[in-house]
Motif scaffolding. Structure first.
Motif, PDB file in Angstrom:
ATOM      1  N   LEU A 120      37.240  35.989  44.113  1.00  0.00           N
ATOM      2  CA  LEU A 120      36.669  35.357  42.923  1.00  0.00           C
ATOM      3  C   LEU A 120      37.642  35.430  41.754  1.00  0.00           C
ATOM      4  O   LEU A 120      37.820  34.439  41.027  1.00  0.00           O
ATOM      5  N   GLU A 121      38.284  36.552  41.564  1.00  0.00           N
ATOM      6  CA  GLU A 121      39.238  36.695  40.461  1.00  0.00           C
ATOM      7  C   GLU A 121      40.418  35.741  40.613  1.00  0.00           C
ATOM      8  O   GLU A 121      40.937  35.215  39.623  1.00  0.00           O
ATOM      9  N   GLU A 122      40.828  35.524  41.861  1.00  0.00           N
ATOM     10  CA  GLU A 122      41.924  34.568  42.095  1.00  0.00           C
ATOM     11  C   GLU A 122      41.495  33.152  41.722  1.00  0.00           C
ATOM     12  O   GLU A 122      42.284  32.378  41.174  1.00  0.00           O
ATOM     13  N   ARG A 123      40.256  32.817  42.014  1.00  0.00           N
ATOM     14  CA  ARG A 123      39.753  31.488  41.651  1.00  0.00           C
ATOM     15  C   ARG A 123      39.599  31.349  40.132  1.00  0.00           C
ATOM     16  O   ARG A 123      39.866  30.285  39.565  1.00  0.00           O
ATOM     17  N   VAL A 124      39.180  32.424  39.493  1.00  0.00           N
ATOM     18  CA  VAL A 124      39.025  32.391  38.035  1.00  0.00           C
ATOM     19  C   VAL A 124      40.380  32.221  37.357  1.00  0.00           C
ATOM     20  O   VAL A 124      40.489  31.559  36.313  1.00  0.00           O
TER      21      VAL A 124
ATOM     22  N   LEU B 230      31.608  36.560  57.250  1.00  0.00           N
ATOM     23  CA  LEU B 230      32.513  36.612  56.105  1.00  0.00           C
ATOM     24  C   LEU B 230      32.343  35.396  55.203  1.00  0.00           C
ATOM     25  O   LEU B 230      32.658  35.454  54.005  1.00  0.00           O
ATOM     26  N   ASP B 231      31.848  34.308  55.752  1.00  0.00           N
ATOM     27  CA  ASP B 231      31.593  33.123  54.934  1.00  0.00           C
ATOM     28  C   ASP B 231      30.581  33.432  53.834  1.00  0.00           C
ATOM     29  O   ASP B 231      30.603  32.827  52.760  1.00  0.00           O
ATOM     30  N   TYR B 232      29.694  34.382  54.108  1.00  0.00           N
ATOM     31  CA  TYR B 232      28.756  34.869  53.089  1.00  0.00           C
ATOM     32  C   TYR B 232      29.374  36.028  52.309  1.00  0.00           C
ATOM     33  O   TYR B 232      29.320  36.063  51.081  1.00  0.00           O
ATOM     34  N   GLU B 233      29.914  36.974  53.057  1.00  0.00           N
ATOM     35  CA  GLU B 233      30.372  38.229  52.464  1.00  0.00           C
ATOM     36  C   GLU B 233      31.455  38.021  51.408  1.00  0.00           C
ATOM     37  O   GLU B 233      31.534  38.781  50.434  1.00  0.00           O
ATOM     38  N   LEU B 234      32.289  37.006  51.578  1.00  0.00           N
ATOM     39  CA  LEU B 234      33.417  36.801  50.664  1.00  0.00           C
ATOM     40  C   LEU B 234      33.168  35.695  49.642  1.00  0.00           C
ATOM     41  O   LEU B 234      34.035  35.396  48.830  1.00  0.00           O
ATOM     42  N   ASP B 235      31.992  35.109  49.693  1.00  0.00           N
ATOM     43  CA  ASP B 235      31.671  34.016  48.764  1.00  0.00           C
ATOM     44  C   ASP B 235      30.543  34.486  47.841  1.00  0.00           C
ATOM     45  O   ASP B 235      29.385  34.575  48.246  1.00  0.00           O
ATOM     46  N   VAL B 236      30.873  34.756  46.600  1.00  0.00           N
ATOM     47  CA  VAL B 236      29.889  35.278  45.655  1.00  0.00           C
ATOM     48  C   VAL B 236      28.750  34.289  45.442  1.00  0.00           C
ATOM     49  O   VAL B 236      27.586  34.677  45.307  1.00  0.00           O
ATOM     50  N   ALA B 237      29.050  33.010  45.456  1.00  0.00           N
ATOM     51  CA  ALA B 237      28.004  32.001  45.255  1.00  0.00           C
ATOM     52  C   ALA B 237      26.966  32.078  46.378  1.00  0.00           C
ATOM     53  O   ALA B 237      25.758  31.972  46.127  1.00  0.00           O
TER      54      ALA B 237
ATOM     55  N   GLN C  56      37.107  33.474  31.820  1.00  0.00           N
ATOM     56  CA  GLN C  56      37.095  34.940  31.804  1.00  0.00           C
ATOM     57  C   GLN C  56      35.768  35.479  31.279  1.00  0.00           C
ATOM     58  O   GLN C  56      35.208  36.435  31.827  1.00  0.00           O
ATOM     59  N   VAL C  57      35.267  34.870  30.227  1.00  0.00           N
ATOM     60  CA  VAL C  57      33.982  35.309  29.663  1.00  0.00           C
ATOM     61  C   VAL C  57      32.874  35.106  30.695  1.00  0.00           C
ATOM     62  O   VAL C  57      32.016  35.980  30.901  1.00  0.00           O
ATOM     63  N   ALA C  58      32.884  33.934  31.326  1.00  0.00           N
ATOM     64  CA  ALA C  58      31.863  33.640  32.323  1.00  0.00           C
ATOM     65  C   ALA C  58      31.955  34.620  33.501  1.00  0.00           C
ATOM     66  O   ALA C  58      30.926  35.102  33.998  1.00  0.00           O
TER      67      ALA C  58
ATOM     68  N   ALA D 157      32.945  29.926  35.639  1.00  0.00           N
ATOM     69  CA  ALA D 157      34.080  30.816  35.894  1.00  0.00           C
ATOM     70  C   ALA D 157      35.110  30.204  36.833  1.00  0.00           C
ATOM     71  O   ALA D 157      36.301  30.519  36.747  1.00  0.00           O
ATOM     72  N   VAL D 158      34.671  29.327  37.731  1.00  0.00           N
ATOM     73  CA  VAL D 158      35.610  28.727  38.688  1.00  0.00           C
ATOM     74  C   VAL D 158      35.866  27.257  38.369  1.00  0.00           C
ATOM     75  O   VAL D 158      36.455  26.535  39.184  1.00  0.00           O
ATOM     76  N   ASP D 159      35.450  26.820  37.210  1.00  0.00           N
ATOM     77  CA  ASP D 159      35.635  25.422  36.810  1.00  0.00           C
ATOM     78  C   ASP D 159      37.059  25.226  36.302  1.00  0.00           C
ATOM     79  O   ASP D 159      37.459  25.814  35.283  1.00  0.00           O
TER      80      ASP D 159
END
Length: 240
Positions: free
Chosen positions: A225-229, A93-100, A201-203, A190-192
């Motif tokens: 990811l959306e929560e971080r954005v 899940l460390d991979y599966e849930l991390d888009v980076a 949002q654009v990023a 996007a997460v900055d």
């Protein structure tokens, strides 16, 4: 008597075949006796077995010999297996849930990759054989099957992870690798926490566009990811 000894003297050589014949009779009689003895033993054993089957079953006493059995599965054994199982799942899940990380090691989520597919099958088997809880009653065979499945699950993930880290994006074309690099750069924006909501949002939208059809991103990963954005502007950026 003289005639007998005269005969014996003239035909002494007949003694050897006669002794051979007598010896043969003796051997056949001995073999027959052994065979008859064996048949009697078989009959006695059959009668004893029949009698035991017909008689009521006796309750074994404390002094009766008992077969050796392995101890019943205990809670600590299941706790250990659950921890190992959950540990492998957490690593995945460390991979599966991390888009980076999915962008950096895209084959870890690609079921078309043979080693990734083998890992996903091992995961499915381990999940299916997992008891409902650490207090569940399981047989020795069930515990052994689950323990083997957890081992296979861990080994399969180790192999798939090493392969994903080795390959990185080498299985992609030049154009696809460029899209992955662009997505990685846009993801940083996007997460900055220092970027404006509009910039983030654009990023974020561009990240989704670059990855569309390129790698599989789970719904849970998108939600995270959306929560971080959507973090407030004064929030500190997330560090991996």
């Amino acid at each position: 008597m003289g005639g007998f000894w005269t005969f014996a003297g003239e035909y002494w050589w007949l003694v050897f075949p006669i002794m051979g014949v007598l010896g043969g009779f003796a051997r056949r009689w001995e073999l027959g006796a052994r065979s008859r003895h064996a048949r009697r033993l078989e009959i006695l054993q059959a009668k004893a077995a029949l009698k035991a089957a017909d008689s009521p079953r006796q309750v074994a006493s404390a002094s009766d010999p008992r077969p050796l059995t392995k101890p019943t599965p205990t809670q600590p054994q299941l706790e250990k297996l659950f921890a190992e199982h959950d540990g492998v799942t957490a690593r995945w899940l460390d991979y599966e849930l991390d888009v980076a990380k999915l962008i950096a090691f895209p084959t870890i989520s690609d079921g078309r990759q043979p080693l990734t597919a083998a890992f996903l099958r091992a995961k499915k088997t381990a999940d299916r054989l997992r008891p409902a809880s650490i207090k569940a009653h399981v047989t020795e065979d069930e515990l052994t099957a689950y323990a083997d499945a957890v081992t296979d699950y861990e080994v399969a993930f180790d192999v798939a992870e090493r392969e994903a880290r080795r390959l990185k994006d080498s299985d992609f074309t030049d154009a696809e690798r460029k899209r992955l690099q662009t997505a990685q750069q846009l993801l940083s924006v996007a997460v900055d926490g220092g970027a404006t909501p509009a910039e983030r949002q654009v990023a974020y939208k561009r990240v989704r566009e670059e990855l569309d059809g390129l790698i599989v991103v789970s719904d849970d990963a998108i939600t995270i990811l959306e929560e971080r954005v959507a973090l407030p502007l004064d929030a500190k950026p997330h560090t991996d």
